[in-house]
Design a protein around this motif. Structure first.
Motif, PDB file in Angstrom:
ATOM      1  N   GLY A 105       0.833  -1.191   0.000  1.00 50.29           N
ATOM      2  CA  GLY A 105       0.000   0.000   0.000  1.00 50.29           C
ATOM      3  C   GLY A 105       0.865   1.237   0.000  1.00 50.29           C
ATOM      4  N   ALA A 106       0.562   2.145   0.926  1.00 53.32           N
ATOM      5  CA  ALA A 106       1.303   3.401   0.993  1.00 53.32           C
ATOM      6  C   ALA A 106       2.536   3.321   1.877  1.00 53.32           C
ATOM      7  CB  ALA A 106       0.387   4.516   1.512  1.00 53.32           C
ATOM      8  N   GLY A 107       2.707   2.187   2.579  1.00 52.76           N
ATOM      9  CA  GLY A 107       3.833   2.075   3.495  1.00 52.76           C
ATOM     10  C   GLY A 107       4.679   0.845   3.235  1.00 52.76           C
TER      11      GLY A 107
END
Length: 525
Positions: A105-107
């Motif tokens: 995802g975003a991390g």
């Protein structure tokens, strides 16, 4: 429509207009005067029907085995390859206590947590799809068609893997997507396949007691149920063995992990998909069509599935023993399946991702061998060991509990045992796989005795449906724990608790009462 278990075709007036105005029940007569139960018994009472059923079970084995053993291993290997050490751009280590981060995802998360999160997503999707499909299989002749379609799709999803060989995030995402889809479709055919067991049991008699010594019909019915359940799992495992043999040949024929990476894993998965599609087609040609309840006129299939699921959940008071047993089964299965995934990842970590490739192939192979041995040993011992039906579950659960607890003991770095040496994994494999496979056979047969006739697929779908509450949460919790601790033994704690609680529920089930409850079919709207 409600009817009792003992109603035969001669006991009902053919002029009963009220009965024909309602949806057809499991004992409804057709135009020739035979009941649906009679037709089901006639369909599955032959050896040809059993062999056809076992061929279908065999067909699911190759892809199922590859999905569990090789797909997740390929994803873990790919994640290890594209990942990096936390706080730096250095590549991840290949062996030992590995700290390795990958994009999610975003991390970023721990590379083993990546696999655990995918399991959670796949299990959640599996539960949703099963809710929408399980009840439909009990109507008309959808059972055979739905099983064929789900197995063919299952095999087809394995075909693209051989092309996903690049070590980059694009191919890692493709592997992850296919893995989730495989898990989703697997739930559909598993439910429908299991729904045949109670119909096979009724083809030789009926259950009048939980005691096999009660009468000839009861003895034959229990034996038939355990025989079909065990042989179905063994057939699937034999299919898994065939595909794993192909994997072993590829590893030692193509080259080591150092030379070709995890390409041998991916090629073996694709070959397994081809085997699944071929044998599924043969099995479906040979398997007779089993009639079910008549589909209510004007009912949308999707709406029918949802209404059936709501009605079944509302029947908990009518079939309390079936629900208690099912919940216990779910908790055990969640702990069992997630522990298998943890030991799989831990084995690769302890033996080394590069060095352990060939050893992992052999370990995956013997995993299935011991599962077959456990089921067959139970089938052989059952007629000769005179103990209560529930005692078998207590024996299997106790061994499972001790195996998982052993991993929890190794949490401390000061303790030198707890799956920290390769030899421990082989001992665990013999004990855990043999008793787990036997317990799976036991669960499907005993649950068959507790569910009403005419709702077989719907109630077996209950196991997947209720698994929504635990099946996806446990891998998610394990993923979070692993991401924080980087110690694969910590996530074993939820599993040992699940198996303990499952044991308490098994103790509370009153099997004789459940058998009596199941003689009254589930009421239609």
């Amino acid at each position: 429509m409600s009817s009792t278990d003992g109603v035969m075709k001669g006991d009902r007036s053919k002029g009963d207009a009220r009965a024909h105005e309602q949806a057809a029940g499991p004992d409804e007569e057709n135009a020739s005067g035979t009941t649906i139960q009679d037709q089901q018994v006639a369909s599955l009472s032959t050896k040809k029907a059993l062999w056809a059923y076992l061929i279908l079970c065999f067909s699911t084995g190759p892809t199922s085995s590859m999905a569990f053993n090789y797909v997740s291993a390929a994803i873990q290997s790919a994640a290890n390859t594209v990942g990096h050490r936390p706080g730096s751009n250095k590549p991840c280590a290949r062996r030992g206590h590995i700290q390795c981060s990958v994009k999610f995802g975003a991390g970023e998360i721990d590379y083993v947590s990546y696999v655990l999160y995918l399991r959670s997503i796949g299990r959640a999707m599996e539960g949703v799809v099963t809710i929408m499909t399980a009840g439909i299989a009990d109507y008309s002749r959808y059972r055979k068609t739905m099983m064929l379609c789900s197995i063919i799709i299952f095999g087809s999803l394995a075909l693209p893997f051989a092309g996903l060989t690049k070590a980059d995030y694009t191919h890692l995402s493709a592997l992850a997507t296919l893995y989730c889809l495989l898990t989703t479709v697997q739930g559909v055919y598993t439910v429908i396949e299991a729904s045949y067991i109670p119909i096979f049991m009724r083809s030789v008699g009926g259950l009048h007691s939980a005691s096999p010594a009660a009468d000839a019909d009861t003895s034959k019915t229990w034996k038939k149920g355990f025989t079909v359940s065990v042989l179905a799992l063994v057939a699937s495992n034999v299919g898994g063995i065939v595909s794993l043999l192909i994997g072993v040949i590829l590893v030692y024929g193509i080259g080591s992990y150092v030379q070709v990476g995890y390409f041998s894993y991916l090629l073996a998965i694709t070959i397994a998909g081809c085997i699944t599609i071929t044998f599924a087609t043969v099995g479906q040609i040979l398997l007779p069509s089993v009639p079910g309840r008549e589909r209510p006129k004007g009912q949308n299939l999707l709406l029918l599935a949802v209404k059936g699921w709501i009605r079944m959940i509302g029947s908990a008071r009518q079939y309390p023993e079936a629900f208690k047993f099912c919940i216990g089964w779910i908790l055990w299965n969640t702990g069992y399946s997630n522990f298998l995934g943890l030991t799989q990842s831990l084995f690769l970590e302890v033996t080394g991702i590069t060095r352990g490739s060939g050893v992992y192939q052999v370990w995956s192979f013997t995993n299935v061998i011991f599962a077959c041995m456990g089921s067959l040993s139970f089938l052989f011992a059952y007629p000769h060991v005179r103990i209560p039906i529930k005692s078998w579950a207590y024996i299997f659960l106790s061994v499972n509990f001790l195996c998982v607890l052993w991993g929890c003991i190794g949490i401390s770095n000061d303790v030198t045992i707890g799956y920290k040496h390769a030899a421990e994994f082989w001992v665990e494999q013999v004990l855990f796989m043999s008793t787990s496979s036997a317990l799976r056979s036991y669960n499907r047969t005993v649950f068959s005795s507790l569910i009403p006739r005419g709702s077989e697929a719907q109630f077996f779908g209950l196991e997947i449906t209720l698994d929504l509450a635990t099946g996806w949460i446990n891998p998610l919790v394990q993923g979070v724990i692993q991401d924080r601790t980087h110690n694969l033994r910590f996530p074993m704690i939820p599993n040992v608790l699940l198996i303990f609680v499952a044991g308490l529920l098994y103790i509370s089930v009153d099997i004789p009462k459940g058998i009596e409850d199941a003689k009254v079919p589930l009421k239609e709207d």
